[in-house]
Design a protein around this motif. Structure first.
Motif, PDB file in Angstrom:
ATOM      1  N   TYR A 173       0.805  -1.324   0.103  1.00  0.00           N
ATOM      2  CA  TYR A 173       0.158  -0.086   0.055  1.00  0.00           C
ATOM      3  C   TYR A 173       1.070   1.235  -0.032  1.00  0.00           C
ATOM      4  N   THR A 189      -2.422   5.539   1.099  1.00  0.00           N
ATOM      5  CA  THR A 189      -3.449   5.230   1.933  1.00  0.00           C
ATOM      6  C   THR A 189      -4.325   6.189   2.625  1.00  0.00           C
ATOM      7  N   GLY A 203      -9.918  -1.556   3.031  1.00  0.00           N
ATOM      8  CA  GLY A 203      -9.260  -2.021   1.471  1.00  0.00           C
ATOM      9  C   GLY A 203     -10.060  -1.267   0.270  1.00  0.00           C
ATOM     10  N   CYS A 247     -11.147   1.738  -2.358  1.00  0.00           N
ATOM     11  CA  CYS A 247     -10.383   2.781  -2.900  1.00  0.00           C
ATOM     12  C   CYS A 247     -11.092   4.205  -3.202  1.00  0.00           C
ATOM     13  N   SER A 265      -6.110   3.867  -0.717  1.00  0.00           N
ATOM     14  CA  SER A 265      -6.684   2.803  -0.015  1.00  0.00           C
ATOM     15  C   SER A 265      -7.114   3.162   1.483  1.00  0.00           C
ATOM     16  N   THR A 290      -6.890   2.112   5.004  1.00  0.00           N
ATOM     17  CA  THR A 290      -6.143   1.220   5.945  1.00  0.00           C
ATOM     18  C   THR A 290      -6.378   1.462   7.338  1.00  0.00           C
ATOM     19  N   CYS A 292     -10.570  -0.617  -7.383  1.00  0.00           N
ATOM     20  CA  CYS A 292      -9.379  -0.953  -6.925  1.00  0.00           C
ATOM     21  C   CYS A 292      -8.613  -1.812  -8.173  1.00  0.00           C
ATOM     22  N   LYS A 306      -5.038  -3.741  -8.772  1.00  0.00           N
ATOM     23  CA  LYS A 306      -4.089  -4.253  -8.039  1.00  0.00           C
ATOM     24  C   LYS A 306      -3.134  -5.143  -8.826  1.00  0.00           C
ATOM     25  N   GLY A 310     -12.598  -3.851  -3.501  1.00  0.00           N
ATOM     26  CA  GLY A 310     -11.445  -3.642  -2.603  1.00  0.00           C
ATOM     27  C   GLY A 310     -11.995  -3.975  -1.182  1.00  0.00           C
ATOM     28  N   ASP A 311     -13.188  -4.025  -0.661  1.00  0.00           N
ATOM     29  CA  ASP A 311     -13.437  -4.491   0.555  1.00  0.00           C
ATOM     30  C   ASP A 311     -13.928  -5.805   0.516  1.00  0.00           C
TER      31      ASP A 311
END
Length: 274
Positions: free
Chosen positions: A80, A84, A99, A101, A122, A124, A175, A177, A203-204
């Motif tokens: 990350y 963040t 998680g 974005c 993101s 965190t 998100c 990745k 993301g979550d």
């Protein structure tokens, strides 16, 4: 028995009049429901810009950037870095949103904003409220405030650091990745905890199931942040995972961890499509 046909005073049927009325009525719409629905793409319902405020923190020691309320641990090692954010209580959703974005841009302040810039971060961490102060004074993360706390490295990409508490606009985005979802296994004996990170798409994570090579699917409970746990003896079994995100999408990763897995190891599974 159908009702008798209406007639006018001259005892002639009123068919032409009924036809005229039918032609002038607006068309009707028939709705159909289904027991299953396909959720809309994330971008269609999470892309509206909304107002909030943002501040920053400057880490005096590299260890200050480690950890957080989502449980990701060392944010640099977890991938990350400084991209963040910590969210105020009204946005944090007790850790479920970890998680996710967001895109953030500075607005309404020509003196401090850097024009034409935005950042993607993101979630965190959590910005705890301070009810010793009113929400319009020192309690910047109190309910109902929508507030972002950024690393100064990210804050300075959209505003000059002297701006301090800045009005911003934000929107939730997909998100993106590199690689697959990561599963970090910890615990002891029959208590197994899994940290889920590097999640693309929404993301979550809203639900997780785990399966040993000699068991059926077992529901995992949220311990805190994106740490999930189950009480089961799954040692010496290959482990599979089913991960569901807030947009109701699910990804299955079979035999992610081999049967000789050990506590403390991290394994990579499949990834949500973006």
């Amino acid at each position: 028995m159908p009702p008798p046909l209406l007639q006018g005073p001259s005892h002639t049927p009123l068919k032409p009049l009924l036809l005229l009325l039918l032609l002038t009525l607006p068309p009707t719409t028939t709705s159909h429901t289904s027991s299953t629905t396909t959720p809309p793409p994330l971008s269609t319902y999470l892309s509206q810009w909304q107002p909030a405020r943002a501040t920053y923190y400057a880490a005096s020691d590299p260890r200050d950037t480690v950890g957080g309320a989502c449980g990701y641990g060392d944010l640099v090692k977890a991938g990350y870095g400084m991209a963040t954010v910590a969210l105020s209580e009204s946005m944090f959703e007790r850790g479920q949103i970890c998680g996710a974005c967001f895109e953030i841009k500075c607005v309404d302040d020509l003196r401090w904003c850097i024009p034409g810039t935005s950042i993607i971060v993101s979630v965190t961490n959590f910005c705890a409220p301070n009810y010793g102060f009113p929400s319009d004074a020192g309690g910047k993360c109190n309910i109902p405030n929508k507030h972002f706390v950024l690393p100064i490295e990210s804050f300075e990409k959209i505003a000059i650091w002297k701006a301090a508490n800045m009005p911003v606009q934000y929107r939730r985005i997909k998100c993106r990745k590199e690689g697959g979802i990561r599963f970090t296994i910890s615990g002891s004996g029959i208590f197994l905890s899994v940290l889920i990170s590097n999640v693309a798409g929404a993301g979550d994570v809203t639900s997780v199931r785990i399966k040993g090579s000699r068991t059926g699917w077992l529901d995992m409970g949220r311990n805190w942040g994106q740490n999930w746990h189950v009480n089961a003896n799954l040692q010496n079994q290959a482990l599979s995972f089913e991960v569901t995100s807030s947009d109701k999408m699910t990804v299955l990763s079979y035999a992610v961890a081999p049967k000789d897995w050990r506590f403390g190891q991290t394994f990579e599974g499949k990834q949500f499509e973006t």
